[in-house]
Scaffold this motif. Structure first.
Motif, short mmCIF file in Angstrom:
data_model
loop_
_atom_site.label_atom_id
_atom_site.label_comp_id
_atom_site.label_asym_id
_atom_site.label_seq_id
_atom_site.Cartn_x
_atom_site.Cartn_y
_atom_site.Cartn_z
N ARG A 331 0.76 -0.94 0.17
CA ARG A 331 -0.01 -0.21 0.13
C ARG A 331 1.22 1.12 0.22
O ARG A 331 0.84 2.23 -0.53
CB ARG A 331 -0.89 0.14 1.75
CG ARG A 331 -1.42 0.85 1.71
CD ARG A 331 -2.39 1.62 0.60
NE ARG A 331 -3.43 2.67 0.49
CZ ARG A 331 -5.03 2.84 1.78
NH1 ARG A 331 -5.27 1.64 2.36
NH2 ARG A 331 -5.68 4.17 1.92
N ALA A 332 2.40 1.06 0.56
CA ALA A 332 3.34 2.73 0.71
C ALA A 332 3.18 2.62 -0.42
O ALA A 332 3.39 4.02 -0.65
CB ALA A 332 3.77 2.58 1.75
N VAL A 333 4.08 1.43 -1.22
CA VAL A 333 4.33 1.42 -2.21
C VAL A 333 3.39 1.99 -3.54
O VAL A 333 3.78 2.96 -3.91
CB VAL A 333 4.85 0.73 -2.93
CG1 VAL A 333 5.54 0.42 -4.36
CG2 VAL A 333 5.99 -0.39 -2.06
N ALA A 334 2.49 1.92 -3.44
CA ALA A 334 1.24 1.59 -4.47
C ALA A 334 0.50 3.46 -3.99
O ALA A 334 0.82 4.33 -5.53
CB ALA A 334 -0.47 1.54 -3.94
N SER A 379 -4.01 -8.18 -10.75
CA SER A 379 -4.68 -6.57 -12.30
C SER A 379 -5.14 -5.57 -11.11
O SER A 379 -5.78 -5.55 -9.76
CB SER A 379 -5.41 -7.40 -12.39
OG SER A 379 -6.94 -6.58 -13.54
N ARG A 380 -4.90 -4.45 -11.67
CA ARG A 380 -5.10 -2.92 -11.07
C ARG A 380 -5.10 -2.81 -9.71
O ARG A 380 -5.75 -2.65 -8.90
CB ARG A 380 -7.09 -2.81 -11.41
CG ARG A 380 -7.25 -2.50 -12.71
CD ARG A 380 -9.35 -2.79 -12.69
NE ARG A 380 -9.49 -2.88 -13.82
CZ ARG A 380 -9.68 -3.11 -15.25
NH1 ARG A 380 -9.22 -4.54 -14.97
NH2 ARG A 380 -10.37 -2.42 -16.20
N ALA A 381 -3.70 -3.39 -9.06
CA ALA A 381 -3.71 -3.54 -7.70
C ALA A 381 -3.40 -2.42 -7.30
O ALA A 381 -3.52 -2.48 -6.69
CB ALA A 381 -1.93 -3.51 -7.82
N ILE A 382 -2.64 -0.95 -7.66
CA ILE A 382 -2.70 0.70 -7.18
C ILE A 382 -4.15 1.12 -6.65
O ILE A 382 -4.13 1.12 -6.01
CB ILE A 382 -2.17 1.73 -8.70
CG1 ILE A 382 -0.46 0.93 -8.96
CG2 ILE A 382 -2.32 2.85 -8.28
CD1 ILE A 382 -0.17 0.70 -8.12
#
Length: 507
Positions: A331-334, A379-382
């Motif tokens: 989550r922090a990377v996204a 898929s669509r992780a961000i």
């Protein structure tokens, strides 16, 4: 007499250059003129369809979008590998501590080396723990033990049991924990500085040593540190109560200790992993708000790095540390709160300035990083990682109803009761009556299988203390109030409802 010619008529009749106002190009690239839809293929020009096609759109496809929920539960193979790595690390550290206790009494270097070989550790993956444990033990024992530790490390280096990589990583882990060590050993910094002075004899370069010293320069005295940690704990507690991230930022800024930003991240994540999805969501929001503003980005990364190095200790209090910590990292990377380079620390790499990565196979944090990488590749992780902790209690009613619908459709499709219970825990407890009503409404259009599954789910939620009995009763009352309208669509609705109530054992 000369003939005067019109310039316009000198052009060929069908010349685009003569008539077109588009510089010789077709209007709309060949897509027609005013009032037309454009040329074929224009409908595919957007890379991110989610920005233009919401879940309320009639053309929205639940399956194509990957669903709203984002399951962060690790696969069984990953959980098994994680448990094995933690167990392996624990046994190895215990063996080294026992060998160290014997050595500090007997001073037999050869015997210690033999004990290390007896552990049969594959590819020396955890040999940095030898450095870390020996130096840590010597800090509690006095000056003579420090000299004995230095002699043993030189001996192990000479016998090629340890290499410069093990030395650097062992000291790096210790220096990351120096503030905590100072709580038990007041003069730990001075003793560690002595150990660093001897590090040239262990094969480390001057660049390695200078990098290690930087960790000590930012430190503070024990009394001030203890007070600062207490203030951070109070700030976090107030934030979880008020949800006011601006107030948190102001309070931390007033401390004038940006070099303790990693402590804010570390404490926040550790605290929320012991609580519910609401608290974890709030801490994820806090991380993205403070990173790069009141907390330097390097300190945010350091906070996660310290947590990754302490996975073994966290596991004692948080059994789901693999799932939770990997979700926090992903989550922090996204959210761009930390650089993606944090995920590259799964392997040690030797750079110009020394060894720069500090987590490798065999470490507890290794599997956490691999799991975070898998989450980011989905898929669509961000977009979907923004809901990794489930729906928030701050969501509006329409959104919460959407969450309930997704939960039930996924449950009816997969039949996974445990996953449905996990997702229900993410919903606000006061909204669980919607699960009851929506389960019945969806079941009306399906078969008796879904009615059975719905009753089974509600009983499981009650037995697991996830849903209160009053919420189930309220949901049933809502169905009763709407049963006449439902009868218009399905004449058997009243009979199905009676059967539905009988199957629910908890009411």
């Amino acid at each position: 007499m000369a003939t005067i010619k019109s310039r316009r008529r000198d052009k060929f009749k069908h010349s685009a250059a003569g008539r077109s106002k588009c510089g010789g190009q077709a209007r709309k690239g060949g897509g027609g003129g005013k009032g037309t839809w454009g040329k074929a293929g224009d409908e595919y020009k957007y890379e991110d369809d989610d920005a233009y096609l919401g879940w309320q759109d009639p053309n929205y496809d639940e399956q194509d979008s990957g669903g709203f929920y984002f399951s962060s539960v690790p696969e069984k193979e990953i959980e098994t590998a994680f448990a094995a790595s933690i167990q392996m690390q624990k046994k190895f550290k215990e063996a080294i501590r026992e060998a160290g206790r014997v050595y500090f009494v007997s001073s037999e270097k050869g015997e210690f080396a033999e004990r290390v070989k007896e552990t049969k550790m594959r590819d020396s993956l955890l040999y940095h723990e030898i450095v870390k444990e020996l130096v840590r033990m010597s800090l509690d024992m006095g000056e003579k033990a420090m000299h004995s530790c230095s002699d043993l490390l030189r001996y192990l280096r000479k016998k090629e049991i340890l290499d410069a990589r093990h030395m650097y990583k062992g000291f790096y882990h210790l220096f990351n924990q120096v503030n905590d060590i100072c709580m038990d050993v007041p003069k730990a910094k001075e003793k560690l500085l002595y150990a660093v002075e001897c590090a040239l004899l262990y094969g480390l370069t001057k660049e390695n040593i200078d990098h290690l010293r930087q960790s000590l320069r930012k430190g503070t005295d024990q009394k001030t540190l203890k007070c600062a940690k207490g203030k951070i704990a109070v700030i976090l507690k107030e934030y979880l109560d008020s949800e006011d991230v601006e107030e948190l930022s102001t309070c931390f800024k007033e401390m004038k200790m940006p070099y303790l930003g990693f402590e804010l991240i570390k404490q926040g994540v550790s605290l929320s992993m012991d609580r519910g999805p609401r608290e974890r969501e709030l801490i994820s929001r806090m991380i993205v708000e403070v990173s790069g503003k009141v907390v330097p980005r390097e300190e945010t990364s350091k906070g996660f790095e310290v947590l990754l190095q302490r996975v073994e200790d966290l596991l004692m209090d948080v059994p789901k540390v693999l799932e939770y910590l990997s979700s926090f990292v992903a989550r922090a990377v996204a959210d761009e709160a930390v650089a993606p380079s944090l995920l590259l620390q799964a392997h040690i790499q030797e750079g110009d300035g020394g060894y720069e990565a500090h987590i490798q196979e065999g470490d507890g944090g290794y599997e956490v990083i691999l799991q975070a990488q898998k989450l980011l590749k989905k898929s669509r992780a961000i977009q979907r990682l923004t809901r990794v902790w489930g729906p928030s209690s701050g969501d509006n009613i329409v959104t919460l109803k959407k969450h309930v619908r997704d939960l039930l459709l996924e449950y009816f499709s997969s039949g996974e009761l445990k996953e449905a219970i996990r997702l229900a825990k993410c919903l606000p407890p006061h909204f669980h009556h919607e699960i009851v009503k929506r389960a019945f409404v969806i079941s009306l259009d399906k078969t008796s299988r879904e009615v059975e599954m719905s009753a089974k789910l509600l009983d499981a939620l009650f037995e697991g203390k996830v849903t209160l009995k009053t919420q189930i009763q309220r949901g049933l009352k809502r169905i009763e109030a709407s049963i006449d309208d439902m009868k218009l669509d399905n004449g058997k609705a009243p009979d199905i409802f009676k059967n539905f109530k009988k199957k629910i054992k908890c009411v």
